[in-house]
Design an enzyme around this catalytic site. Structure first.
Site, PDB file in Angstrom:
ATOM      1  N   CYS A  47       3.269   9.868  -4.388  1.00 18.96           N
ATOM      2  CA  CYS A  47       2.268  10.934  -4.538  1.00 18.96           C
ATOM      3  C   CYS A  47       2.849  12.319  -4.768  1.00 18.96           C
ATOM      4  O   CYS A  47       2.729  12.858  -5.855  1.00 18.96           O
ATOM      5  CB  CYS A  47       1.370  10.945  -3.312  1.00 18.96           C
ATOM      6  SG  CYS A  47       0.334   9.495  -3.223  1.00 18.96           S
TER       7      CYS A  47
HETATM    8  N1  LIG Z   1       0.925   4.849  -1.744  1.00 21.51           N
HETATM    9  C1  LIG Z   1       0.280   5.882  -1.262  1.00 21.51           C
HETATM   10  O1  LIG Z   1       0.573   6.374  -0.180  1.00 21.51           O
HETATM   11  C2  LIG Z   1      -0.869   6.517  -2.031  1.00 21.51           C
HETATM   12  C3  LIG Z   1      -1.703   7.431  -1.359  1.00 21.51           C
HETATM   13  C4  LIG Z   1      -2.752   7.996  -2.031  1.00 21.51           C
HETATM   14  C5  LIG Z   1      -2.972   7.672  -3.382  1.00 21.51           C
HETATM   15  N2  LIG Z   1      -2.143   6.804  -4.020  1.00 21.51           N
HETATM   16  C6  LIG Z   1      -2.455   6.475  -5.431  1.00 21.51           C
HETATM   17  O2  LIG Z   1      -3.108   5.206  -5.458  1.00 21.51           O
HETATM   18  C7  LIG Z   1      -2.747   4.473  -6.623  1.00 21.51           C
HETATM   19  C8  LIG Z   1      -2.153   3.128  -6.243  1.00 21.51           C
HETATM   20  O3  LIG Z   1      -0.966   3.358  -5.506  1.00 21.51           O
HETATM   21  P1  LIG Z   1      -0.285   2.244  -4.616  1.00 21.51           P
HETATM   22  O4  LIG Z   1       0.726   2.959  -3.797  1.00 21.51           O
HETATM   23  O5  LIG Z   1      -1.307   1.421  -3.926  1.00 21.51           O
HETATM   24  O6  LIG Z   1       0.430   1.362  -5.755  1.00 21.51           O
HETATM   25  P2  LIG Z   1       1.108  -0.073  -5.548  1.00 21.51           P
HETATM   26  O7  LIG Z   1       2.131  -0.195  -6.620  1.00 21.51           O
HETATM   27  O8  LIG Z   1       1.503  -0.264  -4.130  1.00 21.51           O
HETATM   28  O9  LIG Z   1      -0.074  -1.100  -5.855  1.00 21.51           O
HETATM   29  C9  LIG Z   1      -0.662  -1.215  -7.116  1.00 21.51           C
HETATM   30  C10 LIG Z   1      -1.098  -2.647  -7.318  1.00 21.51           C
HETATM   31  O10 LIG Z   1      -1.810  -2.716  -8.554  1.00 21.51           O
HETATM   32  C11 LIG Z   1      -1.512  -3.970  -9.170  1.00 21.51           C
HETATM   33  N3  LIG Z   1      -1.822  -3.911 -10.587  1.00 21.51           N
HETATM   34  C12 LIG Z   1      -1.175  -3.265 -11.583  1.00 21.51           C
HETATM   35  N4  LIG Z   1      -1.799  -3.452 -12.746  1.00 21.51           N
HETATM   36  C13 LIG Z   1      -2.873  -4.242 -12.500  1.00 21.51           C
HETATM   37  C14 LIG Z   1      -3.898  -4.792 -13.302  1.00 21.51           C
HETATM   38  N5  LIG Z   1      -3.962  -4.549 -14.621  1.00 21.51           N
HETATM   39  N6  LIG Z   1      -4.831  -5.565 -12.728  1.00 21.51           N
HETATM   40  C15 LIG Z   1      -4.795  -5.820 -11.387  1.00 21.51           C
HETATM   41  N7  LIG Z   1      -3.841  -5.322 -10.572  1.00 21.51           N
HETATM   42  C16 LIG Z   1      -2.887  -4.550 -11.127  1.00 21.51           C
HETATM   43  C17 LIG Z   1      -0.024  -4.139  -8.870  1.00 21.51           C
HETATM   44  O11 LIG Z   1       0.383  -5.479  -9.039  1.00 21.51           O
HETATM   45  C18 LIG Z   1       0.066  -3.643  -7.433  1.00 21.51           C
HETATM   46  O12 LIG Z   1      -0.103  -4.697  -6.506  1.00 21.51           O
HETATM   47  C19 LIG Z   1      -1.789   5.388  -7.392  1.00 21.51           C
HETATM   48  O13 LIG Z   1      -2.510   6.128  -8.305  1.00 21.51           O
HETATM   49  C20 LIG Z   1      -1.245   6.305  -6.309  1.00 21.51           C
HETATM   50  O14 LIG Z   1      -0.828   7.553  -6.832  1.00 21.51           O
HETATM   51  C21 LIG Z   1      -1.107   6.200  -3.369  1.00 21.51           C
END
Ligand SMILES: NC(=O)c1ccc[n+]([C@@H]2O[C@H](COP(=O)([O-])OP(=O)(O)OC[C@H]3O[C@@H](n4cnc5c(N)ncnc54)[C@H](O)[C@@H]3O)[C@@H](O)[C@H]2O)c1
Length: 449
Positions: free
Chosen positions: A286
């Site tokens: 983030c």
């Molecule tokens: N990690 C954090 O602390 C956090 C906090 C707030 C916001 N975010 C935001 O949330 C979003 C997700 O982050 P995250 O940390 O959960 O990512 P992550 O990489 O942990 O998880 C993303 C998931 O999406 C899946 N994915 C990718 N393409 C796909 C598709 N076409 N169809 C289905 N599944 C698919 C991946 O396989 C993965 O399991 C990002 O935009 C991030 O900036 C993250």
């Protein structure tokens, strides 16, 4: 155009009755797309509160793990997953056809940076193209992935309207930024207020209703763009303040003042000050990424975000600064850094989690390796480190190993570290987080950033 120009009052806007009823009775079927750090906690929370939730992910091994009731996210226990799967509240799947059967779709896919540090929203676009194949009347689509203002309306909406259904009447589209903080024991999904903003007012209100079933407080804003930019403001605020305090730490070193003591004293002011702490840089999915989404969008409208650019540059420069600090410390002891054995303590981007994304510790290790320095790391959360040119195994943090190194640099403090023992056996320590002092360990061989 000002995006926040949705008309009518919140109280009088007509909320589509059927979906409203389904949400109220918890009979709405929810599909969470992307079961990572964000998606899995959301899916489990809705499931725990009585909704039927499909968890759709393209990574088959993640889905298999969940089906085997094995959690890969520290904050979610395997026993919780097991119970929800047994009750059929949570159905993990790689089959996109579940979208046909879903009343609500929540998107939690990654939004990384491209090589040139510009936004990569290709995951959002790919997922939207899948959703449109199954889009049906009365469906609510909520984007949770952090992104630049305009993504929901300018990028997703045209794709979703391609087949003739119109937003605000046929289906509903909204944005709600995720604020989850992995590893945070006090603030979890349900007690962090949730911001929502719709492309249409109806979408915003439906999303407000939806989240009010699982979080204590929902904050409605006028339009998806306001909601998109809320998240970017929050993280820009952090990156700029971290940049400021990193600069301050470098100045304090020149002035021979303990920056940590200064921060502790400054934070006793009961108003107008909020403490931020120096360190080896910023990491995680983030804070290191989101402000660059904002500065990219700003450039597209002819605006230069000087504060963000300067803070990013300062933070990205911290591994180099730490490298030169180590070099100077070793020279004082008659040793060239190129001949030193260095132990890096903690490689994840923050304490007590196993997330390595954008971790500045990795940049530091790369700097050491590129200079041909004998480098090892120890991290209770990361048994192996295989990133780009780095291929290493964690060294066990025990006295005979600690004694082998000329200097240990603490980049991320974990609860799993025995600070007293490390300090007793290390020849020299550079503590970039003030973790030793916080743990009540104050030996002469510990130098603070
Ligand atoms: N990690 C954090 O602390 C956090 C906090 C707030 C916001 N975010 C935001 O949330 C979003 C997700 O982050 P995250 O940390 O959960 O990512 P992550 O990489 O942990 O998880 C993303 C998931 O999406 C899946 N994915 C990718 N393409 C796909 C598709 N076409 N169809 C289905 N599944 C698919 C991946 O396989 C993965 O399991 C990002 O935009 C991030 O900036 C993250």
């Amino acid at each position: 155009m000002r995006y926040s120009s949705l008309r009518g009052s919140v109280a009088t806007a007509a909320i589509p009755k059927k979906l409203n009823r389904l949400i109220d009775s918890k009979k709405a079927k929810i599909c969470v797309i992307g079961l990572g750090y964000v998606g899995l906690p959301i899916a489990t929370e809705f499931a725990k509160r009585g909704f039927s939730v499909y968890g759709f992910d393209t990574k088959a091994e993640r889905v298999k793990k969940l089906k085997d009731a094995s959690s890969y996210i520290s904050d979610i226990s395997s026993s919780a997953i097991k119970l929800l799967i047994r009750k059929k509240r949570l159905i993990p799947t790689t089959d996109q056809a579940v979208l046909r059967d879903s009343d609500v779709v929540i998107i939690c896919v990654p939004t990384p940076l491209r090589n040139k540090r510009t936004p990569d929203i290709s995951y959002i676009i790919r997922v939207t193209k899948v959703i449109v194949k199954y889009l049906h009347a009365g469906q609510l689509i909520v984007l949770e992935s952090t992104t630049y203002p305009g993504t929901t309306r300018e990028v997703m909406l045209p794709i979703l309207e391609m087949r003739g259904l119109k937003e605000g009447r046929g289906f509903f589209l909204a944005f709600s930024p995720e604020r989850i903080d992995p590893g945070n024991k006090r603030y979890k999904f349900s007690n962090i207020p949730k911001v929502v903003g719709g492309v249409s007012k109806e979408a915003g209100l439906l999303t407000k209703k939806l989240y009010s079933k699982v979080v204590n407080k929902v904050v409605y804003v006028n339009g998806a763009e306001s909601a998109e930019v809320v998240k970017l403001l929050e993280n820009t605020f952090r990156i700029v303040n971290i940049g400021l305090i990193n600069e301050f730490a470098m100045l304090c070193e020149k002035l021979d003042i303990d920056v940590w003591e200064v921060i502790e004293a400054a934070k006793t002011k009961p108003f107008g000050f909020m403490p931020f702490y120096p360190g080896p840089g910023v990491g995680g999915h983030c804070i290191s990424t989101d402000p660059l989404y904002l500065s990219w969008k700003a450039r597209r409208v002819g605006f230069v975000t000087k504060m963000i650019d300067l803070a990013s540059k300062t933070n990205l420069g911290m591994p180099k600064y730490i490298f030169s600090k180590i070099e100077a410390l070793l020279i004082k002891r008659g040793m060239k850094i190129s001949k030193a054995k260095i132990l890096v303590l903690g490689v994840t981007y923050k304490k007590d989690v196993k997330d390595l994304r954008e971790s500045p510790a990795i940049d530091l290790i790369e700097l050491f390796k590129r200079s041909g320095i004998d480098t090892a790391y120890s991290d209770p959360h990361v048994p192996y480190l295989k990133i780009d040119s780095i291929d290493m195994r964690s060294v066990e943090c025990i006295p005979k190993n600690i004694r082998r190194f000329d200097i240990a640099v603490l980049t991320t403090g974990h609860k799993g570290f025995n600070y007293k023992q490390i300090a007793q056996h290390a020849k020299l320590i550079l503590d970039t987080r003030n973790a030793f002092e916080k743990a009540g360990v104050g030996l002469k061989n510990i130098i603070k950033l």
